[in-house]
Design a protein around this motif. Structure first.
Motif, mmCIF file in Angstrom:
data_model
loop_
_atom_site.group_PDB
_atom_site.id
_atom_site.type_symbol
_atom_site.label_atom_id
_atom_site.label_comp_id
_atom_site.label_asym_id
_atom_site.label_seq_id
_atom_site.Cartn_x
_atom_site.Cartn_y
_atom_site.Cartn_z
ATOM 1 N N THR A 39 38.171 43.734 46.435
ATOM 2 C CA THR A 39 39.522 44.186 45.829
ATOM 3 C C THR A 39 39.297 44.989 44.179
ATOM 4 O O THR A 39 40.333 45.301 43.855
ATOM 5 C CB THR A 39 40.480 42.770 45.263
ATOM 6 O OG1 THR A 39 39.554 42.212 44.289
ATOM 7 C CG2 THR A 39 40.606 42.152 46.524
ATOM 8 N N GLY A 41 38.775 43.629 41.584
ATOM 9 C CA GLY A 41 39.623 42.983 40.549
ATOM 10 C C GLY A 41 38.709 41.724 39.960
ATOM 11 O O GLY A 41 37.329 41.492 40.201
ATOM 12 N N TYR A 60 43.261 43.496 38.602
ATOM 13 C CA TYR A 60 42.830 44.470 39.459
ATOM 14 C C TYR A 60 42.584 45.968 38.657
ATOM 15 O O TYR A 60 43.566 46.324 37.957
ATOM 16 C CB TYR A 60 43.830 44.776 40.624
ATOM 17 C CG TYR A 60 44.403 43.713 41.464
ATOM 18 C CD1 TYR A 60 43.492 43.105 42.074
ATOM 19 C CD2 TYR A 60 45.570 43.028 41.254
ATOM 20 C CE1 TYR A 60 43.685 42.178 42.886
ATOM 21 C CE2 TYR A 60 45.832 41.902 42.039
ATOM 22 C CZ TYR A 60 44.792 41.570 42.671
ATOM 23 O OH TYR A 60 45.211 40.427 43.606
ATOM 24 N N SER A 64 41.301 49.796 42.181
ATOM 25 C CA SER A 64 41.767 48.819 43.084
ATOM 26 C C SER A 64 42.843 49.382 44.077
ATOM 27 O O SER A 64 43.843 49.849 43.894
ATOM 28 C CB SER A 64 42.020 47.476 42.710
ATOM 29 O OG SER A 64 42.582 46.667 43.591
#
Length: 92
Positions: A39, A41, A60, A64
């Protein structure tokens, strides 16, 4: 089927400042942090003193696919529920 709310995911724009807020001011305990390459993140999980429903802070990066411009009041990222049998819950 009986479900249990296990945690609330909150999108944040600064994960370190958010951890400081929830642990310092609200007295939650940091259970851990991890970076999630898929992600792009980072998450931090915090538990309340009573050990019940926790908070997952989600950050994030701009790279992302989940990144969006931060808007005050729109930080709910997701809710997490636990069920005793996922296959049965999906059929239900």
């Amino acid at each position: 089927m009986e479900t249990k709310l296990t945690y609330v995911g909150i999108r944040v724009q600064n994960i370190k400042a958010s951890v400081k807020f929830y642990s310092g001011l609200l007295g939650m305990k940091l259970a851990g942090t991890t970076k999630i390459e898929a992600t792009k993140g980072e998450v931090a999980f915090l538990k309340p003193g009573d050990g019940k429903v926790g908070i997952e802070l989600n950050y994030y990066t701009r790279a992302s696919p989940y990144y969006t411009k931060y808007s005050v009041g729109e930080g709910l990222d997701h809710l997490a529920f636990g069920v005793p049998d996922l296959d049965a819950a999906l059929k239900e």
